[in-house]
Design an enzyme around this catalytic site. Structure first.
Site, short mmCIF file in Angstrom:
data_model
loop_
_atom_site.label_atom_id
_atom_site.label_comp_id
_atom_site.label_asym_id
_atom_site.label_seq_id
_atom_site.Cartn_x
_atom_site.Cartn_y
_atom_site.Cartn_z
N CYS A 51 0.83 -1.21 0.00
CA CYS A 51 0.00 0.00 0.00
C CYS A 51 0.87 1.26 0.00
CB CYS A 51 -1.02 -0.03 1.14
SG CYS A 51 -2.38 1.13 0.84
N HIS B 93 -3.66 -4.69 0.09
CA HIS B 93 -3.28 -5.17 1.42
C HIS B 93 -3.28 -6.70 1.41
CE1 HIS B 93 -3.24 -1.35 3.59
NE2 HIS B 93 -4.24 -1.00 2.80
N GLU C 290 -2.30 -8.61 3.70
CA GLU C 290 -2.63 -9.13 5.03
C GLU C 290 -4.13 -9.17 5.32
OE1 GLU C 290 -2.29 -4.70 5.42
OE2 GLU C 290 -1.17 -6.25 4.34
#
Length: 195
Positions: free
Chosen positions: A77, A177, A179
């Site tokens: 990001c 992202h 994650e």
């Protein structure tokens, strides 16, 4: 294997830590130069605003440390954007690992900025995307993006085509992202740790 998450004021570190926990990967959260240099893998996450983040990196010498690293580095990001040459967000000179500028999405009827939510990535061409289907869905939250360029290893389209992922030498980056992108994002992190 020693994995370091770079600690700075724009890192969404908690989500990254949870993702690494799910993979059973040990990690250290630090801004210490010796610890970062001695890591096998380095993760450079990011959430927030480019100029503030770059000011923080400069104060701690991380703006020169990160580009000098020789082990695999993954920026996500805002982390990816800071690895580029320049961001239109508050006219920010970034680290220049990737020789490409980051531009704001233009105001366009039918599109909201920031680009927020799930979107598919295509033209996957990296060891990081091994095992992912073409058009895999990732979670994005951003108002700025790097154009498609020679470093692009995955693309996305929102208002215009842009680089969803970049790669140069030991540096990898993702605009989305990983994650919080479910199993597909988890696979990218897993592939990164296996490099």
């Amino acid at each position: 294997m020693k994995t370091v998450i770079i600690k700075y004021n724009a890192g969404n570190v908690q989500s990254v830590m949870y993702a690494l926990d799910r993979l059973g990967a040990g990690y250290l959260l630090t801004d210490d130069e010796a610890e970062i240099r001695s890591a096998d893998k380095v993760i450079f996450p990011g959430v927030g605003e480019a100029s503030t983040a770059m000011a923080y990196l400069r104060e701690r010498g991380l703006d020169t440390l990160i580009p000098s690293l020789k082990q695999p580095v993954l920026g996500t990001c805002v982390g990816m954007q800071l690895m580029c040459r320049y961001s239109e967000e508050n006219n920010t000179t970034c680290m220049g690992i990737f020789d490409i500028d980051v531009r704001r999405f233009p105001t366009t009827p039918g599109y909201k900025v920031p680009h927020m939510g799930w979107n598919s990535i295509s033209n996957l061409r990296s060891p990081l995307t091994a095992g992912l289907p073409e058009q895999a869905y990732m979670y994005f939250v951003h108002s700025y993006a790097a154009d498609v360029c020679d470093y692009t290893i995955a693309e996305c389209e929102y208002v215009r085509p842009f680089s969803a992922m970049l790669h140069k030498e030991n540096f990898y980056a993702a605009q989305f992202h990983c994650e919080i992108s479910g199993n597909v994002g988890q696979r990218i992190l897993e592939n990164f740790l296996r490099l």
